[in-house]
Structure formats: C-alpha cells, structure tokens
Design an enzyme around this catalytic site. Structure first.
Site, PDB file in Angstrom:
ATOM      1  N   THR A 136       3.355   9.758  -2.912  1.00 46.19           N
ATOM      2  CA  THR A 136       3.314   8.549  -2.074  1.00 46.19           C
ATOM      3  C   THR A 136       4.143   8.755  -0.803  1.00 46.19           C
ATOM      4  OG1 THR A 136       5.103   7.600  -3.383  1.00 46.19           O
ATOM      5  CG2 THR A 136       2.860   6.949  -3.971  1.00 46.19           C
ATOM      6  N   GLY A 187       0.816  -1.207   0.000  1.00 43.46           N
ATOM      7  CA  GLY A 187       0.000   0.000   0.000  1.00 43.46           C
ATOM      8  C   GLY A 187       0.849   1.257   0.000  1.00 43.46           C
ATOM      9  N   GLU A 215       8.733   4.263   8.247  1.00 45.33           N
ATOM     10  CA  GLU A 215       8.581   4.180   9.697  1.00 45.33           C
ATOM     11  C   GLU A 215       8.899   5.468  10.447  1.00 45.33           C
ATOM     12  OE1 GLU A 215       9.437  -0.218  10.917  1.00 45.33           O
ATOM     13  OE2 GLU A 215      10.466   0.222   9.063  1.00 45.33           O
TER      14      GLU A 215
HETATM   15 MO1  MOS Z   1       8.229  -2.728   9.537  1.00 52.10          MO
HETATM   16  S1  MOS Z   1       7.564  -2.851  11.487  1.00 52.10           S
HETATM   17  O1  MOS Z   1       9.882  -3.296   9.691  1.00 52.10           O
HETATM   18  O2  MOS Z   1       7.316  -3.824   8.654  1.00 52.10           O
END
Ligand code: MOS
Length: 696
Positions: A591, A462, A662
């Site tokens: 994105t 996604g 992240e």
């Molecule tokens: Mo991420 S928590 O390394 O998919």
C-alpha cells in the site's frame, strides 16, 4: 527478539477490504438508499458577485415529482459558522460564480435536475475581480498561514547577503489553480429522525463532519452520526465539510425526508475547493562552492472574499537547506473566486516546485552537479528553530536515487542529446513533508473466543488505512491480523483525526497501539482471566502527543525524472520517474508503494497537464470536466518506481512511521521541469509545461 514482537508491520498484507471492493459489496456514500428517499440537485450562481434578488420557482413546482425548491428565502436557518462556505442558502449574497444559491428536491434525480434547470433567477450583479496579479493592490499579510505556521520568517540579513553573494539566482515561478478530481465525487445521503441527523458522507473525517454539522444545526454532537465506510479518494477536497454536505442536511430537514445529493464532476470545480494559484519569487545567494548564503522565498496566493485560506507555500524552504540568511513570506488577496482548499501536499507541492527549480538554476550557475549541490547545503539541525531533526535522510535518498537512476554519467550540458527528433534530459529535485500527529481515541476489545475488535473513527480514502491499522493492532496485541477486525469510518466510533496532512497512520496508529496495550494490561491484571462478556479498553492520545519532545519531524525524498521532448511538436513525455523516500518505518510495502507512485503520478500531472483556466469575463474556471481539465492517464505514466531507505526514528510514535500520502507529489514537478531544461535548454518557470511554451 524485536522481529517477532512486530511480525506484521512491514509485511505486504493485502487490503483487508479488497474482496468487498472488487465484488461491489463495499458501499460508498451515494449507494445508501433509505426508504422515502428524495433526490437533490443544487443550483449554482451564474454571476461572480452580487445578490440573488428573486428565484422564480413557479415553473419548477409544476414538474411532476418535484417536492421543493429551497433558496435563501425559505431555507432552514443555520447557526453562524466560522467558515462562511458552510452558511449555505443563508443570504442573498453571491461571492463567486458557481456558489450554491438554491436546491431542487424531487422524487427522482431526473425531476430534480429538470426543476433545477427550469429556475429563473433574478440577480443584482456587481463588477467582479478574479485575477491574481503580483502587483494586486489588495494583497495583504495574513495573521497566519495554514497548519498554524507563522506568515513570515526572517533570519540574518538576507538582502545584504544577496547583495554580497558571488552567485545569485533571482527567478519568479508560477503554478496555476488546480482542481482535485477523486474518482468518487462528493456525495451525501442525509436522513433526519427523532434521534437527530444521520449522514452517509464521502469524507476524509467523520468526526469533523459530525462536530461541524452539529454546530450548524445547534445540536449536541451525539445527535449526529456520520458514516463513511468507503471513500473513493479525496486528496484534501474531502478533508473538511464543505457546502454540499450542509446542503444535503438542510434539504432533508426542509422536506422531512431522506435526501441524496451527489456533486456532479462539473460542480466540483466551484464548490469543493482547489489549489490556489501561486506566484513565487525565489532568490538564492551562494558562494562559488555552491554553499548557500541567502534564501528568500516570497509567495502570493488568492482566496475568496468569504473565507481566508492561505497555503503554507514557503514553509518547506524554512527547513530544507542550511543558510545563515533567510526570509520566507506569504501574501494573499481576496478575490471574487471560489474558496480554495486543500489539495495533496497543499503548500509543499507548489512551494517545492519553485525552490527546487531555483536550486537547479543555482547548480547550473555554480557549475555543480544538482545532487552534489543539495548534499553540500544539508543542515545539521532545523535551520530556523535550531531543533534537532528526529531523523533526516535526504542525502541517503539523493545518493540511493543517483545510484539506481544511473546519474553518475550525466553530462550536464543542456540540449545535447537528440535521439531521432526527441531531445532527452534528466532532472532531480528534493522532496519533503512534515511528520504530523494529531490526538485520537481508540478502543480494543477481546471476545472469549480470542477474536479482537479495534474501533476508531479513522477513514480509509483508498490508502489502505484499514489494512495498516489491522497490522498495527495485530502486532500490539501479539496476535495475527486474521483475528483482528478494525472498525473505522463511523463517527459513532471513538473520535479520531481526519485522513489528511499525511498523519492518519501516525495519529490513529498511536491510539490503536495504546488501546491494545491497555487491553493487554487489563488482561494481565486479571491474570489472563477473560470474563464471558469479553473485555474492552480504550485510549486517548491527547496527553501523549501534547507532551512529545521537541524535534523537527519531516519525511524527505529525492525525485529523479527522465523526459523526452519532441523538437517539432514540443510534446513532453516523462520516460522514467524514480522516487526514493525516507519516511520512517514502512508499515505495508504494497500500500505504501501505491501511495508513493500515486503521489508521483499526480506530480507528473501537475508538471504537464493540470491547469484550471480563469474566464475573466464570467469570473469562473472555464474547464470543468475531465475532457478539458487534463489529468495524467495510464498512457502518460511509463516507467515509474518508488523505493525507500531504511529509517529508524525513535522520536515519532510507537510504530516509527512518518506520513507517506503527500510526499510523493512534492518535488516531482520540479524534477520534470529540471529534466525539460536539461533536454532542451528551456527553463519553464510557469506550470504546466505546455508544448506552446516550449515552441515559443
Ligand atoms: Mo491532504 S491535502 O492534507 O488531505
């Protein structure tokens, strides 16, 4: 001209599969329905520790359409696994409440569900221990923590430096267990035939699922094919194969028919991992000028009795700030709980909540602006390894964020801005995430009509992976994206690392660029003469990545939050969130923004809502659906923006990118907690920031 050499990286190309997705043509794992399909419904343990003595299957087998009830007595045998979570139905032991102990297979989902509910299970229960405590006698020092980091680190004499520091912060923070809730729960369709096993699986990494399942069923990897064309989120929970995919394959083998298995939302709270709760003590020692002399960050976590899994909670503290004396540690205790796993920025997200809350407490103790305090403690090189940073633009993020957010006029006095019955406050926190890269392979092919196909077993969960790889390939091939088809999401393609650790684009992109370069070289060698069958070239980045120069590679960011806290109800609203990131070159602003604000939204959710509550009596997480496990909804997210600073880093990869999946979640909860303190004068050190904690 370098700008024309790379015209598509940096542009906001629409998702290449966007039309497929919005018209419903994109097919997710559960939507594949081979002939002769049967449905599997798993059964979970209702004790937290003990043994399954017997399963009475008589009633279930009389239900029309039921094909089989599989449990440890009749289940196909699996090869032993390093990760005992994968040894599904292989023994009588129950390691946690909710663990899979049986599966019902039937002609219809309804019949399988009825059969699963009708089973009578005889347990030999044992007393359980599911409570994480800072003084738990079972806490131990693991050999290593996740991603292979050393468990502890120590530099200088942190205890003596703390003792001598004129300004000290010594505080304990905690974060609760949290559960990943991607829109698409885990699902697998498993089919066995003469060639082996085919899995349509909702996974972040088809190559890893192939390798793991091949080993469990003692087959060459070539006999397993894993297809994951489209995946509706994962956030770590689909990073590595877990019990459900094994159970699906095992059930299909037992009934010799294709089997479809979806993990219901409620079951995800036991079998697909979660973020470990943490208890973290942070001690900061500083001069009155705010310069850190000592940093001590000690984390306590839990894992299950069957698998050691230890998050790298304090590793960001090893690189964030200059200080001559430093200690970071991790301790873990094995409890009768489900096995934790990855959840977006595992380690960094909880760890930076503690460190960045403590930095705010230090700013107040020193009477220094929290932006300025961070700038003052900026290191010249990696504070622990001494390695140079490949690039580090935390200060630029802080400055740019302060400018955009309107930080300059901030009055630091807490609890001083009442508008109606709402207290207003602002907070800041730093963010960071490592820039990893992992070996991958790719191929590139050109047809006589000038169309290109690039193949790699990458996954788009996604994020836009398919789209950015198309841009990267187009530039490497010196062509336009509409002439490039990128094929991903299938283990039959050249093997690649998973969509995890924010390393997808960097890892896959490197392989794609090298494969495209190899193809152009081959074309060159042939003087541009293209055979009628087309031409193909491949690349493997194992050597290149193994030989990369030594640098400390991390993305950085600054999170700014404004909150309003209702003085009567304690309700907290995040009025504004701004994230400024330095993450190398941004391949696709559209994105990328979505990744950043998605992460920040999860951070907001962490700050205010997400909390899995342990029921001590049953030894299990109590809230197990979206009615009781609260995640931020659209109405909770008001004014959110993510921007980035230019960063030109030649030490990363051919694209110059750092991961962005992240970092958006890291620091957000601290920025919000710091803003809540600024609004109310109340320091919340235990997430989430519930209204009862503010009214106390
Ligand atoms: Mo991420 S928590 O390394 O998919």
């Amino acid at each position: 001209m370098t700008t024309t050499a790379r015209p598509y990286v940096g542009t906001a190309l629409d998702r290449v599969e966007g039309m497929e997705k919005v018209t419903g043509r994109a097919r997710y794992a559960y939507e594949h329905s081979p002939d002769e399909l049967a449905y599997a419904v798993p059964v979970q343990a209702s004790i937290a520790r003990g043994e399954v003595r017997a399963v009475d299957v008589q009633a279930a087998l009389t239900i029309p359409g039921v094909i089989a009830i599989i449990w440890h007595r009749n289940a196909p045998r699996l090869a032993p696994a390093d990760n005992a979570e994968l040894s599904v139905l292989q023994s009588a032991r129950v390691a946690y409440r909710g663990q899979y102990i049986a599966v019902a297979v039937a002609e219809t989902l309804e019949a399988a569900g009825e059969a699963a509910r009708s089973l009578s299970v005889d347990y030999a229960g044992e007393p359980h221990d599911t409570e994480l405590r800072a003084d738990h006698p079972g806490l131990y020092r693991p050999e290593k923590v996740n991603a292979g980091y050393p468990t502890d680190s120590e530099h200088g004499d942190p205890d003596a430096a703390m003792e001598a520091a004129p300004i000290r912060v010594d505080a304990t923070y905690s974060t609760p267990a949290e559960h990943n809730n991607p829109m698409e729960p885990h699902a697998t369709v498993a089919r066995w035939d003469a060639d082996g096993l085919t899995l349509y699986d909702s996974t972040q990494g088809a190559s890893a699922v192939r390798a793991t399942l091949a080993a469990l069923f003692t087959m060459p990897p070539a006999n397993v094919r894993v297809i994951a064309s489209h995946v509706g989120g994962g956030f770590g929970s689909k990073g590595l194969p877990l019990a459900p995919v094994v159970l699906a394959a095992l059930a299909a083998k037992h009934v010799t028919r294709p089997v479809k298995l979806a993990v219901p939302r409620q079951q995800m709270f036991a079998v697909t991992g979660y973020r470990t709760p943490t208890i973290q003590r942070v001690r900061l020692g500083a001069g009155s000028d705010g310069r850190l002399t000592a940093i001590v960050h000690e984390a306590i976590e839990q894992c299950s009795t069957i698998r050691e899994f230890v998050e790298q909670t304090t590793t960001p503290t090893r690189i964030m700030y200059a200080a001559p004396n430093r200690r970071t540690t991790h301790r873990v205790v094995k409890l009768d709980v489900p096995t934790p796993s990855w959840m977006r920025a595992p380690g960094e997200a909880p760890g930076m909540f503690a460190l960045e809350s403590a930095m705010d407490e230090l700013a107040i103790a020193c009477g220094i602006d929290p932006v300025e305090l961070r700038v003052r403690n900026e290191p010249d090189a990696d504070p622990e390894t001494g390695e140079p940073f490949s690039s580090r633009n935390l200060v630029a993020c802080l400055r740019e964020g302060a400018r955009r957010f309107g930080w300059a006029d901030r009055d630091p006095t807490p609890g001083a801005r009442l508008v109606g019955r709402t207290l207003i406050g602002t907070g800041v926190a730093a963010s960071t995430y490592p820039a990893y890269r992992s070996p991958s392979q790719a191929s590139a092919r050109v047809e006589p009509d000038g169309r290109y196909t690039v193949k790699i077993a990458a996954t788009d969960i996604g994020t836009g992976a398919r789209t950015v790889l198309t841009q990267i390939a187009a530039d490497a091939l010196r062509t336009s994206p509409d002439r490039v088809t990128v094929e991903i999401g299938d283990s039959a393609l050249p093997p690649a690392t998973l969509a995890g650790g924010s390393m997808g684009t960097a890892s896959w992109g490197t392989a794609v660029v090298r494969a495209c370069e190899a193809l152009l070289e081959e074309l060159d060698r042939r003087g541009g003469d293209l055979p009628s069958a087309g031409l193909e070239a491949g690349a493997d980045t194992k050597e290149e990545i193994g030989a990369q120069e030594r640098f400390s590679r991390h993305a950085f960011g600054a999170q700014f939050a404004e909150v309003g806290v209702d003085v009567d109800t304690g309700e907290t609203r995040v009025l504004r969130l701004l994230g400024v990131f330095a993450a190398g070159r941004i391949v696709n602003p559209k994105t990328a923004r979505s990744q950043f604000i998605g992460g920040m939204t999860m951070g907001l959710s962490t700050a205010l809502f997400e909390e899995s509550l342990m029921d001590r009596q049953f030894g299990d997480y109590l809230n197990r659906d979206l009615a009781q496990y609260h995640v931020a909804a659209c109405a909770d997210v008001r004014d959110i923006e993510a921007v980035w600073v230019e960063e030109d880093d030649p030490h990363l990869n051919p694209m110059g990118t750092k991961g962005i999946g992240e970092i958006g979640i890291v620091g957000t909860a601290a920025a919000i907690a710091n803003a809540v303190h600024h609004a109310t004068g109340i320091r919340i050190r235990d997430l989430p920031i519930r209204l009862d904690k503010l009214l106390r």
